[in-house]
Motif scaffolding. Structure first.
Motif, PDB file in Angstrom:
ATOM      1  N   ILE A  33      50.683 -60.270   1.841  1.00 16.50           N
ATOM      2  CA  ILE A  33      51.497 -59.718   0.749  1.00 16.50           C
ATOM      3  C   ILE A  33      50.921 -60.202  -0.584  1.00 16.50           C
ATOM      4  N   THR A  34      50.861 -59.288  -1.560  1.00 16.12           N
ATOM      5  CA  THR A  34      50.464 -59.639  -2.920  1.00 16.12           C
ATOM      6  C   THR A  34      51.565 -59.178  -3.864  1.00 16.12           C
ATOM      7  N   ALA A  35      52.015 -60.057  -4.753  1.00 15.21           N
ATOM      8  CA  ALA A  35      53.065 -59.674  -5.707  1.00 15.21           C
ATOM      9  C   ALA A  35      52.436 -59.147  -6.996  1.00 15.21           C
ATOM     10  N   ASN A  36      53.219 -58.338  -7.727  1.00 15.09           N
ATOM     11  CA  ASN A  36      52.825 -57.834  -9.057  1.00 15.09           C
ATOM     12  C   ASN A  36      51.559 -56.990  -9.036  1.00 15.09           C
ATOM     13  N   VAL A  37      51.655 -55.794  -8.498  1.00 15.02           N
ATOM     14  CA  VAL A  37      50.493 -54.915  -8.411  1.00 15.02           C
ATOM     15  C   VAL A  37      50.646 -53.644  -9.264  1.00 15.02           C
ATOM     16  N   ILE A  38      51.878 -53.343  -9.712  1.00 12.41           N
ATOM     17  CA  ILE A  38      52.104 -52.138 -10.524  1.00 12.41           C
ATOM     18  C   ILE A  38      52.499 -52.594 -11.927  1.00 12.41           C
ATOM     19  N   ASN A  42      59.021 -53.449 -13.237  1.00 13.36           N
ATOM     20  CA  ASN A  42      59.584 -54.783 -13.490  1.00 13.36           C
ATOM     21  C   ASN A  42      59.171 -55.781 -12.418  1.00 13.36           C
ATOM     22  N   GLY A  43      58.970 -55.279 -11.226  1.00 13.67           N
ATOM     23  CA  GLY A  43      58.511 -56.126 -10.132  1.00 13.67           C
ATOM     24  C   GLY A  43      57.835 -55.235  -9.110  1.00 13.67           C
ATOM     25  N   SER A  44      56.883 -55.792  -8.357  1.00 13.64           N
ATOM     26  CA  SER A  44      56.195 -54.959  -7.372  1.00 13.64           C
ATOM     27  C   SER A  44      55.476 -55.844  -6.366  1.00 13.64           C
ATOM     28  N   ALA A  45      55.107 -55.242  -5.250  1.00  7.80           N
ATOM     29  CA  ALA A  45      54.346 -55.975  -4.231  1.00  7.80           C
ATOM     30  C   ALA A  45      53.587 -54.981  -3.364  1.00  7.80           C
ATOM     31  N   TYR A  46      52.469 -55.444  -2.838  1.00  7.22           N
ATOM     32  CA  TYR A  46      51.658 -54.657  -1.912  1.00  7.22           C
ATOM     33  C   TYR A  46      51.590 -55.428  -0.601  1.00  7.22           C
ATOM     34  N   MET A  47      51.770 -54.726   0.494  1.00  7.84           N
ATOM     35  CA  MET A  47      51.759 -55.403   1.777  1.00  7.84           C
ATOM     36  C   MET A  47      50.874 -54.679   2.781  1.00  7.84           C
ATOM     37  N   ALA A  57      57.989 -51.054  -5.563  1.00  5.82           N
ATOM     38  CA  ALA A  57      58.129 -51.356  -6.986  1.00  5.82           C
ATOM     39  C   ALA A  57      59.589 -51.247  -7.380  1.00  5.82           C
ATOM     40  N   VAL A  58      59.969 -52.041  -8.380  1.00  4.06           N
ATOM     41  CA  VAL A  58      61.360 -52.115  -8.818  1.00  4.06           C
ATOM     42  C   VAL A  58      61.449 -51.844 -10.313  1.00  4.06           C
ATOM     43  N   GLY A 143      58.533 -52.059   4.796  1.00 10.01           N
ATOM     44  CA  GLY A 143      59.020 -51.640   3.476  1.00 10.01           C
ATOM     45  C   GLY A 143      60.074 -52.589   2.940  1.00 10.01           C
ATOM     46  N   ILE A 144      61.005 -53.005   3.795  1.00 14.17           N
ATOM     47  CA  ILE A 144      62.066 -53.932   3.375  1.00 14.17           C
ATOM     48  C   ILE A 144      61.465 -55.299   3.030  1.00 14.17           C
ATOM     49  N   THR A 145      60.561 -55.773   3.891  1.00 14.50           N
ATOM     50  CA  THR A 145      59.922 -57.074   3.662  1.00 14.50           C
ATOM     51  C   THR A 145      59.158 -57.076   2.334  1.00 14.50           C
ATOM     52  N   CYS A 146      58.464 -55.979   2.060  1.00 19.73           N
ATOM     53  CA  CYS A 146      57.659 -55.845   0.836  1.00 19.73           C
ATOM     54  C   CYS A 146      58.571 -55.696  -0.391  1.00 19.73           C
ATOM     55  N   ALA A 147      59.628 -54.882  -0.272  1.00 15.10           N
ATOM     56  CA  ALA A 147      60.539 -54.658  -1.395  1.00 15.10           C
ATOM     57  C   ALA A 147      61.260 -55.946  -1.782  1.00 15.10           C
ATOM     58  N   ALA A 148      61.531 -56.817  -0.805  1.00 16.19           N
ATOM     59  CA  ALA A 148      62.189 -58.093  -1.106  1.00 16.19           C
ATOM     60  C   ALA A 148      61.318 -58.925  -2.046  1.00 16.19           C
ATOM     61  N   VAL A 149      60.004 -58.902  -1.808  1.00 16.10           N
ATOM     62  CA  VAL A 149      59.082 -59.640  -2.680  1.00 16.10           C
ATOM     63  C   VAL A 149      59.022 -58.982  -4.063  1.00 16.10           C
ATOM     64  N   ALA A 150      59.013 -57.648  -4.081  1.00 14.07           N
ATOM     65  CA  ALA A 150      58.994 -56.933  -5.363  1.00 14.07           C
ATOM     66  C   ALA A 150      60.226 -57.308  -6.189  1.00 14.07           C
ATOM     67  N   LEU A 151      61.387 -57.350  -5.542  1.00 14.09           N
ATOM     68  CA  LEU A 151      62.625 -57.711  -6.241  1.00 14.09           C
ATOM     69  C   LEU A 151      62.570 -59.145  -6.765  1.00 14.09           C
ATOM     70  N   ALA A 152      62.103 -60.057  -5.925  1.00 19.83           N
ATOM     71  CA  ALA A 152      62.028 -61.456  -6.364  1.00 19.83           C
ATOM     72  C   ALA A 152      61.053 -61.596  -7.532  1.00 19.83           C
ATOM     73  N   SER A 153      59.977 -60.819  -7.516  1.00 19.88           N
ATOM     74  CA  SER A 153      59.002 -60.920  -8.606  1.00 19.88           C
ATOM     75  C   SER A 153      59.545 -60.341  -9.908  1.00 19.88           C
ATOM     76  N   SER A 154      60.611 -59.536  -9.818  1.00 15.96           N
ATOM     77  CA  SER A 154      61.183 -58.934 -11.024  1.00 15.96           C
ATOM     78  C   SER A 154      62.194 -59.859 -11.687  1.00 15.96           C
TER      79      SER A 154
END
Lengths: 249, 261, 201
Positions: A33-38, A42-47, A57-58, A143-154
């Motif tokens: 997983i990589t955070a902040n890709v978009i 406000n927050g995003s992740a690639y998995m 992305a959020v 998708g859920i696992t990745c979106a959780a990281v996107a949310l935390a990064s936001s």
């Protein structure tokens, strides 16, 4: 148009305790997983999870629009899960939302309605976009696992960070993390999402066949795998900041 | 809700002094990078970064029936998705007129230059290969047209043909590359406060009166599209076409490098 | 000891108060990514959603002029409102303004006072959690940038920054670099070097 008949002949999914890709029943596929890709989000992740490739992305919280969708007591969570038409190993998919995508979007939204501290943002909306760029089974969990990281990064506050993974039944053996071929041929598929701190089950779907005992061991396997997945989520978020620790050390 | 971060006055004052963001000249591109083969499930793929604009292109190749007027010839089917994750201003939902225009302009540049040898896609009288080209905008900062067409060409040039066996598609066995003939590239210009700017970024597109995309190959103009409510003079068109031919070589090199050629 | 914690992780077995903390059964957990300092027993969020605090400076755009009030887009979950009588000479749609937060009204709208119209220039959006780094301790960072670039800069705690005049591109680059490198040591010096090396060119 003729579809690709991947499963035309019977495939032996498990041989001498090993699965088609060499995994044992309790082994996860490799993932990263990589955070902040978009940049604009406000927050995003690639998995990458096995052959699955996902961007989440959020946007928000921002004023809920149209206004009639707003809730004066809490933020409204909006979620869109979509599969790219080029994501499958087989034929080109139809663009847009099908019934499956609508359902997955809904159950995913419900996961995050519980995880996010929605009462902090009355009248607002939070948008979660999950794009499946490449699929190989288990995309809703990824998708859920990745979106959780996107949310935390936001910086959107959550009571806990959910992870998700599915368990299945191959010839009466309970296995974790079905890939696409296993998903199509196995005797059961059960995607589950959990908030690990209090072991709260926030997504549960299942079809196929499990005995009660098999269900229990599937849940045990999911929780055990969840520890690994949770740690990976944390690592993706913490790594960019680890230098801060050095500064204060 | 989105907020306008920049005023037209600001952009036009700077252009009068000859200043653009990223210290660019009027006919300079932003930094371009292309990675091919990032989505191995697809027959071809390319991930393009043009400044802060990021576009992913996927190619799928499927069997289908030929068009009645083109027996024995395959078809290219192009779509573009302006994903809501790419910008606060992109709405989820069915394709907007803007996304349809992007896909059709990119499609014409590739089709007119004959980048894909569609005649090689015939299998038998009732069966052909169809090439699905999907342009996915992941992050928007202007000029989706050129980012998309670079990605489309790079993805097509690296696409591998599935095997056809007795009415069945076998994707585990690839039959060499999709047959292509040459490369086309596009150059998109925006007219902002009277100035003609190559590769407009998001802030510049916000105040563009008119937009022009010119697709060329080495010697010929292959497709053009004027967009938005403004106009271009003959001199402006001439200049844009000259610049497009000038840029062809550099853009082709970027594509070739990305495909390891 | 300083530790980075992410949403759901235990901060302390005791009840704590503050941003980014949730308390359950007397224990405190992180709700956002942040740093816990065990000596000072404090939790500092690294990412957060801005919420208006009394006395804060904000930058926004007038998006609706009503009979007695102006609505202000603050590019955040919160809308701003300015009561017309506090806006001498009146305001117009599209005006960029700087103002001070007086508080939140019953409907969760930020009431703003002392509006000042910012003419010309442009806005950039910075993560609100990074704004303290952009300001620097005692405003040293931002002062250094405006001194070198001769750019007028107004910083909104809501994450909207206004810039006008001077070498606006260099000032923008410097602020965006602070945002992406907010976690690097000696940032004030590094930005100083960046500004100096650009000045020479």
């Amino acid at each position: 148009m003729k579809s690709d008949d991947i499963m035309e002949e019977e495939i032996e999914l498990m041989k001498n305790g090993k699965r088609l890709d060499g995994r044992g029943p309790g082994d996860l596929r490799p993932m990263s997983i990589t955070a902040n890709v978009i940049k604009n989000a406000n927050g995003s992740a690639y998995m990458e999870w096995g052959n699955n490739r996902i961007i989440a992305a959020v946007y928000g919280p921002s004023e809920a629009l149209p206004k009639h969708t707003a809730n004066p007591d809490k933020a409204v969570v909006k979620c869109r899960y979509m599969m790219a038409p080029f994501s499958s190993i087989s034929e080109h998919g139809r663009p847009g939302m099908n019934r499956r995508a609508v359902e997955i979007s809904k159950v995913t939204r419900e996961v995050f309605e519980h995880a996010i501290l929605v009462d902090k943002f009355p009248g607002c909306e939070i948008n979660i976009y999950i794009e499946i760029l490449q699929s190989d089974g288990g995309t809703r969990a990824a998708g859920i696992t990745c979106a959780a990281v996107a949310l935390a990064s936001s910086g959107i506050p959550m009571r806990d960070m959910p992870y998700s993974v599915s368990a299945g039944n191959i010839n009466e053996t309970v296995v974790i993390d079905l890939n696409m071929i296993e998903d199509m041929a196995s005797d059961a598929d059960m995607p589950v999402a959990i908030l690990p701190r209090n072991n709260e089950v926030v997504l549960l779907q299942m079809d196929g066949s499990f005995t009660k005992e098999q269900f229990d061991s599937a849940m045990e396997l999911i929780r055990k795998s969840g520890e690994y997945i949770s740690n990976l989520q944390k690592k993706a978020l913490k790594e960019p900041y680890e230098k801060i620790i050095d500064r204060y050390a | 809700m989105s907020i306008k971060m920049i005023t037209e006055e600001y952009v036009s004052e700077r252009l009068k002094k000859g200043i653009r963001d990223e210290k660019r000249g009027h006919f300079d591109y932003r930094k371009i990078s292309i990675k091919t083969g990032t989505m191995p499930n697809a027959e071809g793929s390319a991930d393009v970064q043009l400044g802060n604009t990021r576009v992913l292109v996927g190619v799928k190749i499927d069997i289908g029936e030929p068009m009645p007027d083109n027996p024995g010839e395959g078809t290219i089917i192009t779509s573009a998705e302006l994903l809501p994750m790419a910008s606060e201003n992109f709405e989820p939902g069915p394709p907007s007129p803007e996304s349809v225009e992007v896909s059709r302009v990119i499609d014409r540049g590739i089709r007119a230059a004959g980048v894909v040898d569609t005649k090689s896609l015939g299998i038998d009288e009732e069966t052909v290969w169809n090439v699905y080209l999907d342009i996915y905008v992941l992050n928007y900062d202007g000029n989706i047209f050129d980012a998309g067409s670079l990605g489309a060409v790079a993805a097509l040039l690296t696409s591998k043909m599935p095997k056809y066996d007795n009415g069945k598609v076998i994707r585990d066995e690839k039959m060499g590359r999709l047959k292509t003939n040459g490369i086309s590239t596009s150059c998109t210009f925006a007219k902002v406060s009277g100035a003609i700017l190559l590769d407009p970024n998001g802030n510049e597109e916000l105040f563009a009166a008119s937009r022009l995309t010119v697709s060329t190959d080495e010697n010929r103009i292959r497709a053009m599209q004027k967009g938005l409510g403004g106009y271009f003079t003959q001199n402006e068109l001439d200049k844009a076409i000259d610049v497009s031919f000038e840029k062809f070589g550099a853009l082709r090199s970027v594509i070739k490098e990305s495909i390891g050629d | 000891m300083r530790t980075i914690l992410v949403p759901g992780e235990l901060i302390s077995d005791k009840t704590m108060h503050g941003e980014g903390i949730i308390v359950e059964n007397g224990k405190s957990y992180a709700s956002v990514i942040g740093i816990y300092d065990s000596e000072r027993q404090g939790f500092i969020p690294l990412e957060s959603i801005w919420s208006p605090q009394q006395g804060e400076n904000v930058v926004g755009v007038i998006d609706e002029a009503k009979l007695n009030t102006y609505n202000v887009n603050l590019h955040s979950p919160y809308k701003g409102v300015i009561i017309s009588k506090y806006a001498e000479g009146g305001l117009s749609n599209g005006d960029i303004i700087e103002a001070t937060v007086r508080g939140l009204d019953k409907t969760g709208v930020a009431v703003l006072v002392r509006p000042r119209v910012l003419r010309g220039g442009k806005l950039i959006s910075i993560k609100p959690s990074k704004i303290p780094r952009v300001l620097g301790r005692g405003n040293t960072m931002i002062k250094q940038i405006s001194d070198y670039t001769k750019t007028s800069i107004s910083i909104g705690m809501n994450g909207v920054v206004w810039l006008n005049g001077g070498d606006i591109d260099l000032a923008t680059d410097a602020i965006e670099r602070i945002q992406s490198e907010a976690h690097i040591t000696g940032l004030t010096e590094k930005i100083g070097e960046m500004l100096k090396s650009n000045e020479k060119r």
